[in-house]
Design an enzyme around this catalytic site. Structure first.
Site, short mmCIF file in Angstrom:
data_model
loop_
_atom_site.label_atom_id
_atom_site.label_comp_id
_atom_site.label_asym_id
_atom_site.label_seq_id
_atom_site.Cartn_x
_atom_site.Cartn_y
_atom_site.Cartn_z
N LYS A 13 0.85 -1.21 0.00
CA LYS A 13 0.00 0.00 0.00
C LYS A 13 0.88 1.25 0.00
O LYS A 13 1.95 1.23 -0.60
CB LYS A 13 -0.97 -0.04 1.18
CG LYS A 13 -1.73 -1.37 1.22
CD LYS A 13 -2.92 -1.37 2.14
CE LYS A 13 -3.60 -2.73 2.05
NZ LYS A 13 -4.81 -2.81 2.85
N HIS A 97 -8.39 -3.10 -6.27
CA HIS A 97 -8.36 -3.28 -4.81
C HIS A 97 -9.52 -2.49 -4.20
O HIS A 97 -9.88 -1.43 -4.71
CB HIS A 97 -7.02 -2.79 -4.26
CG HIS A 97 -6.84 -3.13 -2.81
ND1 HIS A 97 -7.40 -2.39 -1.81
CD2 HIS A 97 -6.20 -4.17 -2.22
CE1 HIS A 97 -7.11 -2.96 -0.64
NE2 HIS A 97 -6.38 -4.03 -0.86
N GLU A 99 -9.69 -0.58 -1.81
CA GLU A 99 -9.36 0.81 -1.48
C GLU A 99 -9.43 1.69 -2.74
O GLU A 99 -9.82 2.85 -2.68
CB GLU A 99 -7.97 0.88 -0.81
CG GLU A 99 -8.05 0.36 0.62
CD GLU A 99 -6.79 -0.31 1.13
OE1 GLU A 99 -5.70 -0.12 0.57
OE2 GLU A 99 -6.91 -1.06 2.13
#
Ligand code: PGA
Length: 253
Positions: A13, A97, A99
């Site tokens: 990340k 993803h 996110e």
């Protein structure tokens, strides 16, 4: 021995500067001793990709990006193309993803365009799907997952789809310390494989690897990875710790 070769990917990340990335990879290479039966992929931020690729160049460890754009080049400020990723020796790219879906408005259609562009450039996409807690509790979350998978991989040829990796990441399990139980994860992995069978036929679906992601740790990895349809893990938090990540890789081997 599993039918499909396990694949463990570390999603860093937005963590680690260049020098921190270097330290983490050096630590990891000391800890990762046996990679003969498992694919290992490190996905650092864009700024560390070239460095990490250089550090693992003489090892079986591979490098992946966390996102990309589908156009080859052009006036797309802030974006990175598949060609640029290949240029720094990336072999994989995480797409869709949760996110990205949640904070950057990514849709299945957009993930699909990226997946096609990645495959066209010989990058293996790790296509993420997953339901939120609200969807699991109040909605037809299985239908939602099937749609996410179908729309994200729509129109990709049978030959190309075998190169793709699917990651099931229940949103409620990401970064929360609360992983799906092995039975909960296996149930969804079987559902995703059945969906892939509908899309591509049983022979191809049997070859596609489906990773589980969401609070994977050394303590729960072996049990999750022992499930018949769980072919690897997409690891967030624990991938920032060399020992923990190596222990997860060991659990898969
Ligand atoms: P986590 O993240 O392992 O920190 O839960 C997983 C992911 O988001 O890929």
């Amino acid at each position: 021995m599993k039918i499909r070769r396990p694949i463990i990917a570390g999603n860093w990340k937005m963590h680690r500067t260049l020098s921190e990335a270097e330290n983490l990879v050096k630590g990891l290479l000391i800890e990762l001793t046996d990679l003969s039966d498992t694919d290992v992929v490190l996905c650092p931020p864009f700024t560390s990709l070239a460095k990490v690729a250089d550090l693992v160049a003489k090892t079986p460890v591979r490098v992946g990006a966390q996102d990309m754009y589908w156009e080859k080049e052009g006036a797309f400020t802030g974006e990175i193309s598949a060609t640029m990723l290949r240029d720094v020796f990336c072999r994989y790219v995480i797409l869709g993803h949760s996110e990205r879906r949640q904070y950057f408005g990514e849709t299945n259609a957009l993930v699909n365009r990226k997946a096609k562009a990645a495959l066209a450039a010989s990058l293996r996409p790790i296509v993420c799907v997953g339901e939120t807690l609200d969807q699991r509790e109040k909605q037809d979350f299985k239908g939602i997952l099937r749609t996410q998978l179908r729309e994200s991989l729509e129109g990709i040829s049978v030959e190309e789809i075998e190169e793709a990796i699917v990651a099931y990441e229940p949103v409620w399990a990401i970064g929360t310390g609360r992983n799906a139980t092995p039975a909960q994860a296996q149930e969804v992995h079987a559902l995703l494989r059945a969906t892939l069978t509908d899309m591509t036929g049983a022979k191809t679906a049997a070859k596609i690897r489906i990773q589980y992601g969401g609070s994977v740790k050394p303590a729960n990895a072996a049990e999750l990875l022992a499930q018949p349809d769980i072919d690897g893990a997409l690891v967030g938090g624990a991938s920032l710790d060399a020992r923990a990540f190596a222990a997860i890789v060991k659990a898969a081997t």
